[in-house]
Motif scaffolding. Structure first.
Motif, PDB file in Angstrom:
ATOM      1  N   ALA A 116      25.371  16.223 -29.032  1.00 22.25           N
ATOM      2  CA  ALA A 116      24.920  17.589 -28.812  1.00 22.25           C
ATOM      3  C   ALA A 116      24.732  17.843 -27.327  1.00 22.25           C
ATOM      4  O   ALA A 116      24.243  16.989 -26.600  1.00 22.25           O
ATOM      5  N   ARG A 117      25.105  19.044 -26.888  1.00 17.62           N
ATOM      6  CA  ARG A 117      24.979  19.438 -25.485  1.00 17.62           C
ATOM      7  C   ARG A 117      23.909  20.514 -25.373  1.00 17.62           C
ATOM      8  O   ARG A 117      23.960  21.526 -26.077  1.00 17.62           O
ATOM      9  N   PHE A 118      22.942  20.284 -24.492  1.00 16.50           N
ATOM     10  CA  PHE A 118      21.813  21.188 -24.292  1.00 16.50           C
ATOM     11  C   PHE A 118      21.834  21.717 -22.868  1.00 16.50           C
ATOM     12  O   PHE A 118      21.961  20.948 -21.923  1.00 16.50           O
ATOM     13  N   ALA A 119      21.688  23.011 -22.706  1.00 20.05           N
ATOM     14  CA  ALA A 119      21.545  23.629 -21.389  1.00 20.05           C
ATOM     15  C   ALA A 119      20.150  24.225 -21.320  1.00 20.05           C
ATOM     16  O   ALA A 119      19.804  25.112 -22.107  1.00 20.05           O
ATOM     17  N   HIS A 120      19.336  23.695 -20.425  1.00 23.15           N
ATOM     18  CA  HIS A 120      17.958  24.142 -20.244  1.00 23.15           C
ATOM     19  C   HIS A 120      17.157  24.079 -21.546  1.00 23.15           C
ATOM     20  O   HIS A 120      16.381  24.975 -21.867  1.00 23.15           O
ATOM     21  N   GLY A 121      17.367  23.008 -22.315  1.00 22.59           N
ATOM     22  CA  GLY A 121      16.594  22.759 -23.521  1.00 22.59           C
ATOM     23  C   GLY A 121      17.073  23.471 -24.768  1.00 22.59           C
ATOM     24  O   GLY A 121      16.470  23.332 -25.825  1.00 22.59           O
ATOM     25  N   LYS A 122      18.157  24.232 -24.680  1.00 21.44           N
ATOM     26  CA  LYS A 122      18.690  24.954 -25.839  1.00 21.44           C
ATOM     27  C   LYS A 122      20.053  24.383 -26.215  1.00 21.44           C
ATOM     28  O   LYS A 122      20.899  24.129 -25.355  1.00 21.44           O
ATOM     29  N   LEU A 123      20.281  24.202 -27.511  1.00 19.63           N
ATOM     30  CA  LEU A 123      21.530  23.636 -28.018  1.00 19.63           C
ATOM     31  C   LEU A 123      22.685  24.601 -27.770  1.00 19.63           C
ATOM     32  O   LEU A 123      22.646  25.752 -28.200  1.00 19.63           O
ATOM     33  N   GLN A 124      23.703  24.110 -27.068  1.00 14.45           N
ATOM     34  CA  GLN A 124      24.887  24.924 -26.774  1.00 14.45           C
ATOM     35  C   GLN A 124      25.994  24.665 -27.793  1.00 14.45           C
ATOM     36  O   GLN A 124      26.506  25.585 -28.403  1.00 14.45           O
ATOM     37  N   ASP A 125      26.366  23.391 -27.941  1.00 19.52           N
ATOM     38  CA  ASP A 125      27.373  23.022 -28.929  1.00 19.52           C
ATOM     39  C   ASP A 125      27.159  21.567 -29.321  1.00 19.52           C
ATOM     40  O   ASP A 125      26.416  20.839 -28.682  1.00 19.52           O
ATOM     41  N   TRP A 126      27.829  21.182 -30.407  1.00  8.98           N
ATOM     42  CA  TRP A 126      27.666  19.836 -30.942  1.00  8.98           C
ATOM     43  C   TRP A 126      28.914  19.481 -31.726  1.00  8.98           C
ATOM     44  O   TRP A 126      29.717  20.348 -32.062  1.00  8.98           O
ATOM     45  N   GLY A 127      29.066  18.185 -31.990  1.00 10.80           N
ATOM     46  CA  GLY A 127      30.226  17.737 -32.748  1.00 10.80           C
ATOM     47  C   GLY A 127      29.919  16.460 -33.512  1.00 10.80           C
ATOM     48  O   GLY A 127      29.110  15.642 -33.077  1.00 10.80           O
ATOM     49  N   LEU A 128      30.559  16.318 -34.644  1.00 15.87           N
ATOM     50  CA  LEU A 128      30.410  15.139 -35.490  1.00 15.87           C
ATOM     51  C   LEU A 128      31.614  14.246 -35.274  1.00 15.87           C
ATOM     52  O   LEU A 128      32.759  14.711 -35.320  1.00 15.87           O
ATOM     53  N   LYS A 129      31.375  12.974 -35.038  1.00 18.27           N
ATOM     54  CA  LYS A 129      32.466  12.004 -34.873  1.00 18.27           C
ATOM     55  C   LYS A 129      32.296  10.943 -35.937  1.00 18.27           C
ATOM     56  O   LYS A 129      31.275  10.276 -36.008  1.00 18.27           O
ATOM     57  N   ARG A 130      33.319  10.796 -36.781  1.00 19.21           N
ATOM     58  CA  ARG A 130      33.297   9.783 -37.842  1.00 19.21           C
ATOM     59  C   ARG A 130      34.032   8.543 -37.370  1.00 19.21           C
ATOM     60  O   ARG A 130      34.976   8.636 -36.590  1.00 19.21           O
ATOM     61  N   PRO A 131      33.633   7.368 -37.878  1.00 17.32           N
ATOM     62  CA  PRO A 131      34.304   6.139 -37.451  1.00 17.32           C
ATOM     63  C   PRO A 131      35.726   6.077 -38.008  1.00 17.32           C
ATOM     64  O   PRO A 131      36.032   6.643 -39.061  1.00 17.32           O
ATOM     65  N   GLU A 132      36.585   5.377 -37.276  1.00 21.01           N
ATOM     66  CA  GLU A 132      37.958   5.178 -37.726  1.00 21.01           C
ATOM     67  C   GLU A 132      37.956   4.244 -38.927  1.00 21.01           C
ATOM     68  O   GLU A 132      37.239   3.250 -38.949  1.00 21.01           O
ATOM     69  N   ALA A 133      38.782   4.540 -39.924  1.00 24.20           N
ATOM     70  CA  ALA A 133      38.887   3.680 -41.112  1.00 24.20           C
ATOM     71  C   ALA A 133      39.831   2.523 -40.798  1.00 24.20           C
ATOM     72  O   ALA A 133      40.932   2.724 -40.282  1.00 24.20           O
ATOM     73  N   ASP A 134      39.409   1.296 -41.103  1.00 25.23           N
ATOM     74  CA  ASP A 134      40.241   0.118 -40.875  1.00 25.23           C
ATOM     75  C   ASP A 134      41.365   0.009 -41.905  1.00 25.23           C
ATOM     76  O   ASP A 134      42.475  -0.350 -41.585  1.00 25.23           O
ATOM     77  N   ALA A 135      41.046   0.288 -43.141  1.00 21.12           N
ATOM     78  CA  ALA A 135      42.032   0.183 -44.216  1.00 21.12           C
ATOM     79  C   ALA A 135      42.442   1.586 -44.646  1.00 21.12           C
ATOM     80  O   ALA A 135      41.651   2.507 -44.624  1.00 21.12           O
ATOM     81  N   PRO A 136      43.694   1.770 -45.069  1.00 19.01           N
ATOM     82  CA  PRO A 136      44.124   3.085 -45.532  1.00 19.01           C
ATOM     83  C   PRO A 136      43.386   3.465 -46.814  1.00 19.01           C
ATOM     84  O   PRO A 136      43.096   2.616 -47.652  1.00 19.01           O
ATOM     85  N   ALA A 137      43.081   4.736 -46.939  1.00 21.74           N
ATOM     86  CA  ALA A 137      42.375   5.216 -48.128  1.00 21.74           C
ATOM     87  C   ALA A 137      43.361   5.311 -49.289  1.00 21.74           C
ATOM     88  O   ALA A 137      44.526   5.648 -49.113  1.00 21.74           O
ATOM     89  N   GLY A 138      42.891   5.005 -50.468  1.00 22.97           N
ATOM     90  CA  GLY A 138      43.718   5.137 -51.670  1.00 22.97           C
ATOM     91  C   GLY A 138      44.522   3.880 -51.940  1.00 22.97           C
ATOM     92  O   GLY A 138      44.441   2.896 -51.228  1.00 22.97           O
ATOM     93  N   PRO A 139      45.346   3.907 -52.990  1.00 21.98           N
ATOM     94  CA  PRO A 139      46.135   2.722 -53.359  1.00 21.98           C
ATOM     95  C   PRO A 139      47.258   2.479 -52.343  1.00 21.98           C
ATOM     96  O   PRO A 139      47.755   3.387 -51.711  1.00 21.98           O
ATOM     97  N   ALA A 140      47.665   1.227 -52.235  1.00 23.64           N
ATOM     98  CA  ALA A 140      48.770   0.854 -51.344  1.00 23.64           C
ATOM     99  C   ALA A 140      50.075   1.378 -51.915  1.00 23.64           C
ATOM    100  O   ALA A 140      50.282   1.402 -53.134  1.00 23.64           O
ATOM    101  N   PRO A 141      50.998   1.802 -51.045  1.00 25.82           N
ATOM    102  CA  PRO A 141      52.281   2.314 -51.563  1.00 25.82           C
ATOM    103  C   PRO A 141      53.087   1.186 -52.219  1.00 25.82           C
ATOM    104  O   PRO A 141      53.072   0.058 -51.777  1.00 25.82           O
ATOM    105  N   GLN A 142      53.763   1.535 -53.305  1.00 26.87           N
ATOM    106  CA  GLN A 142      54.593   0.590 -54.069  1.00 26.87           C
ATOM    107  C   GLN A 142      56.028   0.633 -53.540  1.00 26.87           C
ATOM    108  O   GLN A 142      56.527   1.693 -53.186  1.00 26.87           O
ATOM    109  N   ALA A 143      56.667  -0.524 -53.510  1.00 27.20           N
ATOM    110  CA  ALA A 143      58.090  -0.583 -53.095  1.00 27.20           C
ATOM    111  C   ALA A 143      58.950  -0.103 -54.253  1.00 27.20           C
ATOM    112  O   ALA A 143      58.701  -0.417 -55.408  1.00 27.20           O
ATOM    113  N   ALA A 144      59.978   0.647 -53.947  1.00 22.06           N
ATOM    114  CA  ALA A 144      60.875   1.146 -54.980  1.00 22.06           C
ATOM    115  C   ALA A 144      61.796   0.020 -55.444  1.00 22.06           C
ATOM    116  O   ALA A 144      62.240  -0.784 -54.650  1.00 22.06           O
ATOM    117  N   PRO A 145      62.128  -0.069 -56.779  1.00 22.87           N
ATOM    118  CA  PRO A 145      63.004  -1.164 -57.273  1.00 22.87           C
ATOM    119  C   PRO A 145      64.435  -0.988 -56.904  1.00 22.87           C
ATOM    120  O   PRO A 145      65.013  -0.102 -56.589  1.00 22.87           O
TER     121      PRO A 145
END
Length: 142
Positions: free
Chosen positions: A113-142
């Protein structure tokens, strides 16, 4: 000193004058007592917020997502500290405006959060990077 503080001082002086004009010194005592009560209420709130924040590590919050959702522009720094229940970690050079504070949760997400003279100006949420891909692993086609 900003205009709001000057206006509050002028309103207090006007109330004291009005009390004296209407009721004499008893009016000054009554208005003065009311003003002291108002100041003590604000001081008590400030001390309660700082007491809660002192019991937590600097820069830590239970949930960065919840803190992010409750912030709004113009909010005072003491209000943000009250929501986070912890002092923010200073992420900008000390004494420089605007001040930047960061709160991080146990999962690694953080709110900056960024404050100018004690008042909130803007803010942002930062999420951690995921190490593993979300969801099931892709299957190889036969």
């Amino acid at each position: 000193m900003n205009l709001r503080r000057i206006a509050m001082a002028l309103i207090g002086a006007a109330l004291l004058f009005w009390g004296h004009w209407q009721f004499g010194w008893a009016g000054v005592a009554a208005v003065g007592g009311g003003l002291v009560l108002w100041l003590l209420l604000h001081f008590t709130r400030l001390m309660a917020v700082m007491r809660r924040a002192a019991q937590r590590p600097i820069g830590h919050v239970d949930s960065a997502v919840m803190l992010n959702s409750r912030l709004h522009a113009g909010m005072p720094l003491i209000g943000v500290i009250g929501l986070a229940r912890a002092l923010g970690e200073l992420a900008s050079p000390e004494g420089e405006q605007p001040e930047v504070y960061r709160w991080t949760d146990p999962g690694g997400a953080s709110v900056q959060a960024r404050f100018a003279h004690g008042k909130l100006q803007d803010w942002g949420l930062k999420r951690p990077e995921a190490d593993a891909p979300a969801g099931p692993a892709p299957q190889a086609a036969p």
